[in-house]
Write an enzyme that holds these catalytic residues in place. Sequence first.
Site, mmCIF file in Angstrom:
data_model
loop_
_atom_site.group_PDB
_atom_site.id
_atom_site.type_symbol
_atom_site.label_atom_id
_atom_site.label_comp_id
_atom_site.label_asym_id
_atom_site.label_seq_id
_atom_site.Cartn_x
_atom_site.Cartn_y
_atom_site.Cartn_z
ATOM 1 N N TYR A 118 0.833 -1.218 0.000
ATOM 2 C CA TYR A 118 0.000 0.000 0.000
ATOM 3 C C TYR A 118 0.864 1.264 0.000
ATOM 4 O O TYR A 118 0.613 2.212 -0.767
ATOM 5 C CB TYR A 118 -0.922 -0.028 1.217
ATOM 6 N N SER A 142 -4.663 -0.739 -2.857
ATOM 7 C CA SER A 142 -5.395 0.236 -2.056
ATOM 8 C C SER A 142 -5.239 -0.083 -0.566
ATOM 9 O O SER A 142 -4.603 -1.074 -0.189
ATOM 10 C CB SER A 142 -6.875 0.231 -2.450
ATOM 11 N N TYR A 143 -5.842 0.742 0.277
ATOM 12 C CA TYR A 143 -5.706 0.588 1.730
ATOM 13 C C TYR A 143 -6.164 -0.807 2.147
ATOM 14 O O TYR A 143 -7.291 -1.214 1.840
ATOM 15 C CB TYR A 143 -6.538 1.654 2.438
ATOM 16 N N PRO A 144 -5.301 -1.588 2.847
ATOM 17 C CA PRO A 144 -5.607 -3.006 3.081
ATOM 18 C C PRO A 144 -6.447 -3.292 4.322
ATOM 19 O O PRO A 144 -6.695 -4.454 4.626
ATOM 20 C CB PRO A 144 -4.205 -3.617 3.230
ATOM 21 N N ARG A 145 -6.865 -2.273 5.061
ATOM 22 C CA ARG A 145 -7.685 -2.514 6.254
ATOM 23 C C ARG A 145 -9.110 -2.048 5.973
ATOM 24 O O ARG A 145 -9.411 -0.862 6.045
ATOM 25 C CB ARG A 145 -7.111 -1.781 7.464
#
Length: 653
Positions: free
Chosen positions: A97, A103-106
């Site tokens: 990321y 993209s944002y992994p969370r």
Amino acid sequence: MNTFKPEKFWSLHAYILQSGYELKLEWERQKLFDLDAAMMFQKLVMEDGIVEVTEISEKQEVKSRPPGLNTVNLLKVASSALGLGPQIAMQVAERLYTRGFISYPRTESTAYPSSFDFKGTLGALVQNPSWGNYVQTLLARGYQKPRVGTDAGDHPPITPMLSASEDMLDNDSWRLYEYVCQYFIGTLSPDCKYLRTKVEFSIGGESFHCVGHRILEKGFTSIMPWLAVNEKNLPQFTKGEKIEVVRVELYEGSTTPPDYLSESELISLMEKHGIGTDASIPVHINNICERNFVKVQAGRKLVPTALGITLIRGYQCIDPDLCLPDIRSFIEQQITLVAKGQADHTRVVQHVLLQFEQKFSYFVKQILSWIITQVYRTIDNMDALFEAQFSPVADSGRVLSKCGKCLRYMKYISSQPSRMYCNTCEEVYYLPQKGTIKLYKELTCPLDNFELLIFSMPGPEGKSFPLCPYCYNSPPFEGIETLYGAAKTGSSNKLGKGVGMPCFLCPHPTCPHSMITLGVCACPECSGTLVLDPVSAPKWRLNCNTCNCLVFLPEGAHRISTTRDRCPDCNSTIIEVDFNKKTTPLEDGATLYTGCILCDEFLHSLLEMKHGKSFFRRLSSRGRGRGTGRGGSRGRGRGTGKWVDPKMSFRDF
């Protein structure tokens, strides 16, 4: 033919030859394996020798493309397929990321926002050497609209942002990036379509079937081959066709115990029970590994250590709620409600802090109580251990039941005071005196895994009751001594002389031997409970768990058991009586009857109350008026007031 029981088979495989093809028919039944019946059917099939095709059906089915990728699904696949632990997987995803590759992994969402640029994201992947050709074809034919997923209100699903090649990333980063890309492309690909063919056969009066799959359109499984439908091609059959049986083979199988949980399975359970979030799940799993509660073995299996097992057993003995997912799940539910404006933040915080304060106080109190008890018992235990280890009496003891700690057999020493001795753990467990001790059907206590014993006092009116050696010496529930008048232990009063906790005093809510399960109604003589004696057949009776009151039930009944139902008038437990066919007092030869022994006139007329030999000293009597007539009892005799769980609970908020 008529005596054959096909449901008793474990498995049957018939091989049929038709037009050069060998077709394998499988019949799997999760029942007891009956070898005689199986061999009988095998002989019958071989004598018949012909299988007839009775039905052929075809149906086009669809395997849907997946929704968007969220963190939990990424972690599960990383563990099960890529061999990356949740903590490592998140670190790798965060590096991808920060470098701009994904993209944002969370995120907990699987639904794409309406403004998402699918065409632009696919366009960035066209030049990739691994899947560029597939993406180019997908753009030319037109990509599919993604499935409707769940919008958690946080971040969009995880998607690729830049094109990367294998030589640009390290091994773990490339494998995770590759999965994210393939998954994203799969969500925009067509569904997988296949033709399902079912062919039914008949032989020897029994029906069999086999199912085949033929792929019509691979769809998203072209880019996600691990989700592909297994193709099974069947020969061409026609209805009514008769086929010669070449051979029949029987296979005997057996069930196996479940394996240890994998990381992926644990993540699924945490998600199911609401434990942790996309950000905290990897931290939780990493913590139990670092603290040596579990170890990760081959296949990313989580194997509990001795420390972890001991910790959980200790919590279960003191406060089982601490081992359940309810507490963490409750708190996270309340936090969600606060975020939605449906719960007051201050009230939730105050309630949770109060609950943990009470749980901590209870826990500390239990630990201190245990320490004080051990100090008082030190001298007695030392004497008992030396006597058990070095006295020839110990050599004469006979092997009786398994220890719940080491799972090895303990010795029963019948000389006074009678006791159980575990040579492996070097522990002594005192037993009730002046009676007969036997193994109770090899059943185990759900709290500590010790095998249960049955104690019987001499004489026709002597009590019989099951007990757990460990619980009897160390009652696991707070207040047992206070509630039931058991004396304090010390050098002058050893356990085993009437002060322990048998099963009929145990308030365990689900154990089939506890007071909660076998208790019927309040004792008419004291504040105790009349409990069903499970081994009193054929002279069934109820024993008071405090005084020497005995209530004899209909004699000669085939079976008498408690039910989960309560009497609406007196709140006593409804019992079920299965009368003997030859001596049943019911009309038309009926044998089964359910009712309340206090309120049901028929059952009440069959009762007889006596006073037998008591194992406990009698407590103060409350008179004979309580519970002797219709509607006279209000409860099951577990005390004079409402019993409150001292451990508190998060379920009542």
